[in-house]
Design an enzyme around this catalytic site. Sequence first.
Site, PDB file in Angstrom:
ATOM      1  N   ASP A 194     -10.409   1.083  -6.074  1.00 18.22           N
ATOM      2  CA  ASP A 194     -10.289   2.546  -6.024  1.00 18.22           C
ATOM      3  C   ASP A 194     -10.908   3.215  -7.244  1.00 18.22           C
ATOM      4  O   ASP A 194     -10.969   4.443  -7.285  1.00 18.22           O
ATOM      5  CB  ASP A 194      -8.804   2.943  -5.951  1.00 18.22           C
ATOM      6  CG  ASP A 194      -8.162   2.527  -4.640  1.00 18.22           C
ATOM      7  OD1 ASP A 194      -8.848   2.586  -3.612  1.00 18.22           O
ATOM      8  OD2 ASP A 194      -6.985   2.150  -4.654  1.00 18.22           O
ATOM      9  N   HIS A 207       4.676   4.181  -3.462  1.00 23.46           N
ATOM     10  CA  HIS A 207       5.496   5.291  -3.932  1.00 23.46           C
ATOM     11  C   HIS A 207       5.962   6.204  -2.813  1.00 23.46           C
ATOM     12  O   HIS A 207       6.901   6.980  -2.986  1.00 23.46           O
ATOM     13  CB  HIS A 207       4.726   6.111  -4.977  1.00 23.46           C
ATOM     14  CG  HIS A 207       3.395   6.600  -4.490  1.00 23.46           C
ATOM     15  ND1 HIS A 207       2.303   5.769  -4.411  1.00 23.46           N
ATOM     16  CD2 HIS A 207       2.987   7.811  -4.037  1.00 23.46           C
ATOM     17  CE1 HIS A 207       1.283   6.450  -3.930  1.00 23.46           C
ATOM     18  NE2 HIS A 207       1.665   7.680  -3.695  1.00 23.46           N
ATOM     19  N   ASP A 211       0.837  -1.194   0.000  1.00 23.71           N
ATOM     20  CA  ASP A 211       0.000   0.000   0.000  1.00 23.71           C
ATOM     21  C   ASP A 211       0.871   1.243   0.000  1.00 23.71           C
ATOM     22  O   ASP A 211       1.896   1.300   0.680  1.00 23.71           O
ATOM     23  CB  ASP A 211      -0.908  -0.006   1.246  1.00 23.71           C
ATOM     24  CG  ASP A 211      -1.794   1.224   1.313  1.00 23.71           C
ATOM     25  OD1 ASP A 211      -2.577   1.426   0.372  1.00 23.71           O
ATOM     26  OD2 ASP A 211      -1.670   1.983   2.291  1.00 23.71           O
TER      27      ASP A 211
END
Length: 1542
Positions: A677, A561, A558
């Site tokens: 999402d 980045h 999760d």
Amino acid sequence: MSKAAPIAVYHVQLDDDGSPAEHCSYYRLPPPDTPYILRFKVIAGSLASNQGILWTNYPPKGKPFKRNEFYEHRFAGTEPECDVMITGAGVYEYYVEHSPYTQDESVVWTRSKTGFFVVDPQLKLRSRDGSTGALSLPLEGLVIESVVPKWMGKLSEWKPHLETISKSGYNMIHFVPLQYRGISNSPYSIFDQLRFDPNLFEEKDQDKSEEDQRAIVADAISEIEIKYGALSLTDIVWNHTACNSVWLWDHPESGYNLHNSPHLIPAFELDTALLKFSAKIADPSTPFVSDIKTEQELAVIMTELRKTVFNDIKLWEFYVVNVLFSVEEFKEAIKANAAYARDLFDQSALQRMSLKDRAATLAEAALTGVGTHGHRHHKKITTSVALSFMSALLNVDFTNSKGFSLESACEEYETVLNEVNINFYKAYDKDVDTIVTNIESRVKYIRLDEHGPKLGPVTEENPLVETYFTRLPLNERTREHPPGSLAVVNNGWIWNADPLQDFAGPGSHAYLRREVIIWGDCVKLRYGKGPEDVPWLWERMKEYTIQSARLFHGFRIDNCHSTPIHLAQYLLDAAREVRPNLYVVAELFTGSEEMDIRFVSRLGINSLIREAMQAWDPRELSRLIHRHGVKPVGCMDRASLCEDVPWTGPDGKTVPSRVMPLVGSHPHALFMDCTHDNETPNQKRRAEDTLSNAGLVCMASCAIGSVKGYDELYPTLLNLVTEKRHYVTYKDPMNVGICSVKAKLNKLHTEMALQGFEEAHVHHENEYIIVHRQQPTTLKGYILIAHTSFYDNPKKGDIIPIKLRDTGAKVVMSVGLEVTSRTVEKSEKFLQGLPCKLVQLEQPMISRHRDAQGAYTQVDIPDRFPGGSIILLETTVDSKIPANIEELVKTIPDSVLSSLQWVELNIVLYRCDGEEQDLTPGNGVYNIPNHGSLVYCGLEGYVSVLKSIIETNDLGHPFCAHLRDGHWALDYVCDRIKRHLDLFPALSGLHEWYRDRMDAIKLLPNYLVPRYFALAIMTAYEAARKRAYALMTPLIQNGDYFTRSLSLTALQVYSFVDSASLHPTKKMPCLAAGLPHFTYRHMRTWGRDVFISLRGILLVTGQYQAAKEHILAFASSLKHGMIPNLLDSLRFPRYNSRDSVWWFFQSVQDYCTLVPNGEDILKESFARRFPDGQTFVDYTSEEAYSKSVTLEDILTEILVAHANGIHYREWNAGTRLDEQMSDKGFQVDVDLDFNNGFITGGSVYNCGTWMDKMGESVKAGTKGVPATPRDGADVEIIGLLKSSLRWVIDLHKRNKFSLSEIQIKETRFKGVLRSARTLTIVEWNDLIQQNFEKYFYVPEDPVQDPEYVIRSELVNRRGMYKDTYGSITPFADYQLRPNFPVAMCVAPELFNKTHALKALELAKDALLGPLGMRTLDPNDWAYRPNYDNQNDSDDRMIAKGWNYHQGPEWLWCTGYFFRAYLIFKVQCEPEKAKDTVFQLHRLMLPHKAQLETSPWAGLAELTNLNGAICMDACQSQAWSSSTLLDLLYDIEKLRQDGHLKH
């Protein structure tokens, strides 16, 4: 017994220093279901080849992986390489170390950049019915469904959902976190990482221990694998924890708080002020509207915010220096008579400065606290430095109170400080603008935007904007922590942020500027630089990670980045310890593939999540399908270049192997039709697109996935935080939504992966997307035709009938999705999908047709085919196509080529247009439309184009288009060989092989023709090369790729043509000087070129018979004591060169030395073309070839003739012989100088050596004027003469040669009559030996000039050897040219070794170019480095290429320079022999590159300045390759003699 499959060897080519090649920093490798080899290679001569060691943290068998423990693998072999046996999955690094090497007086660093390789996990999939064992599933076969456990209910309620998932063909289930959730109820806001959600358990299990509950979950996850045949994947959340996580009370250091991160203090004060301001807005007694509905209402609030908030908290104090405090400190320091440095600043410089510059000078010297925020007025001026500054500025001594005004000094200091603050106030103003803009934008989104959450009125619970900080409670557990510890920053994300920057760290102002889109329920965790910084947090997260790895087969990282790479590496290493085959996926929002690869390669991410729902139209969706999951049909990638060779393991056993070159990898995709999402098709497109979108994703050749609810047509994106309903349980789930079709598509996706359907073609046409997946070996395939529904399109739309060349098709399904309502009946308990049904549509019409290109199947879309519909076709190629087509074209029996000799192999591999047209008139090289003509008729011509196509998989290349359009190239390959069968019947086997393969390829669909044509060509090409090597010496057979490829240039120039031979009436193969300009008729075979080339081209390669034929043919042509420069098949040979005969003499010596029993050739008898050796007779005359002699007789005649002097006018002199030469130029004169033993000759009218450019420009006045006459005694001729004499003396001693003395008649030399005399060969040899250095060396020290024959006024360079001695134009003697190394190679005894080495070093600096040697010193007035024979200017120096040898860089000279350098380096520094060889290999790197990249697969005749291509040069020149082959032979001889052991 079945034959064992060859072991796979994946070959990685490294850069010069061992670094990964460009775009190859990351390699993805397959799961090691069967162990395989990863081979790293470097080029001999590269830095990495110099005692190179590859270090990798891939552990040896039996050792555990440790990231920082590296193991040594030494490069070895002629082509330096090392092998790593791959047996396990994971992420690994490598780098190379090599011995230091000095280049341009600087040491090249010894460690390369780091490269990475990721080995895919071995995912074992159990069969759903338990009938078979575990199946190894490639990543491309994964079909994943995401589920939200809190919507599945208790573990005991999961069964019906798992059955549906299993029946729907999903083989991996992605669970969003099952852990104990925080106050927001978001699965990603975890309250306790080590405990599971209590709602998963039955009431009786609620109070069980964590260990017991963990066992219950483990059983449930295990059952999914055993009973339902599905693997499991979970999110792993490392970046944050729930804001109400109680463990933060004990460990607030785990977050970014005001104590450990004081730079956040201003952001916290601003956040607190904003909360206070929000409360003011929410207060009904204030004039503000709390339920903001318009931008005007928001504008009023923002005006008030800007006016009050920043002033109330005096935010600027965090930016600026406290001037009053600093002045007071300054004043008190003066009063206290504080010490300071008196010489820190230049008084006069300060006084000349502007106020701005003074402030900058003070700030640079005295200001602290710059670059980050902290407490108020954290920027401070060091008082002692300020005293020094002001003392210099005011020119006062602060320790003498009477010498200055304290008040004036303080006022001046305050002025400077205010100037220092100006830029800080500007930064403050800019940040305030940014803060206000970001707050306003956020309020607009959350309260006004149509697609925002529309949060409603501002309240205490729902403030104007989200708080950036969690304020931990002050209680007994938290009281003990330092002040500021209880305010911890929340996590979030930033648009277009640098993922490698910690946006909560001291270098970031994101929280102050309100740039973070905050997650108010999550506290951002602070890990520091390593476990030592926050040990408790690292240990906790390691425990959480290991616990998850024990339960699940994979992780979805999760917020990857924003995850510190060093943290993820540490935790993933821990996870892989307990589950080595961990599958890792992530979603990255870096915006850069380079940055994606950085994360993927370092963390071992196996798949990056890509989203089909991000496509905004059909074109973009087709691009995504192609980008993330398609290897083109008929792919011609580097896998086509695989090679089957034996591999010897560490145990000494040899097994078959298949070597495949690797190219840098792109991140593998997990391509989702929709994620948890994403908004749904019903929201972003049309609900009908649910089916077409899913079908297209299923056709991608990568891992694919979906989200629970997509197949059931949930109308909207579900809120993970607020949604409390559960998935509904259906009585017949496969009849819900698109489940029944999705199940077939999912299962097909996995089957295609398992069966190797790795190629696909994607076609977009209006609203349609067509994907054709194909198995490259069986050529079976599936086509999905999808009519997308991005907008309302109930009709068929526009699409032309689909044509499938030589392919049959049958319908698997034709189905559409009919959505009967756009709304869902509201349920308080269960999640429901849109009412819909699958509709069986009319099948497409499939019909067979034929046109000019052959048979095809046509597919016509039915009239009723609305948007959202799909057709699935199964395809097969026509039955007439061989089932083993790939094996067929890649197999060539040894018998096909085993009888071919050099001449036949030349036909197979090479032959330029002139040669082919000469032998088979009207038939030349092949022309590719929109590309141009190939350079060769043979296989090398095709390969020169195919190599670049294969390198980049460029199926759009004009050649590929041409191959798809028709079979002309296939016919050419066969027909061309057929034309040669009459003269070369040994080619019949190859002709049959070509015919069989090309006929089979013609049966293929046209889109597959380029691939299989390339495979056939490459197969024949490699086989022909191997056959050629088999005909050569061990040096070539055992040499590296460069040595072998260089040897093949010999094949290029040795061939059979109709118009040129070694005999006027007999057809014989002969050497061409170069391609393409010197290939046929009288211009093909040149005496000088033949004998400069003969040693390397024919002797080093083992073509002794061909060498002998050339020697005897030229020997038979001796006339005037000379051999011809132009042979012209001995019809009308031309004798205009002074050096050719000495190259001939040297070649005979080389033949006798290198060939077994070579000296027997000396007694070989043959007929002379010109019986008396003086008079021309026509080749048709009976006198021709009427007298026989031996080779010894010819060599004797050469020596006798030169000792007596040679004087003749060329036969047939005049314009018919040479239209450029003046009449005087046809006179040839050669004499022996008795003073020094040198042969001298030539004139200003001709050019008798290899530098033979005759002027051609009337306009420039050079016609008939040689550019480089080189008259006198030429240095290389003297060396060749000395070598010949030394050899003859040795032969005479061994009774192999009769001549010992020469009777010289009365002669005239330079106008002086000389009496007859007897000259022994020993005397002649000694005369040269005694005088060479004296006449040719130019000493470094002018003081030594009297010891040599020198005209000091003409010397431009010292420490060199003259190019000539005794030239009519004296300055020419002193021109630095690359001819002296020839003498060094053939007669090294002539040279003082110290002088020689220094002269070579000089030449290395002044003359050596990237490929060739500059033919003239760049400091010379005549130096002109760029040759253009088309130049028609009046510039005398370059017109019509007059500068041919006045600077352009000739490659054949390089070989002699290298050989000479090797000789004298070893003589002078024998202990450095190995280093010298390495240096020479390094200098040959450009030659290796040219050989590899040139379409001619050869080395050019010359280049222009610094290696630039010369378009007028031959692109493959015999002597250019020959002299480097000579060098490689010399190096091998050194090795055999034991000189390279140290």
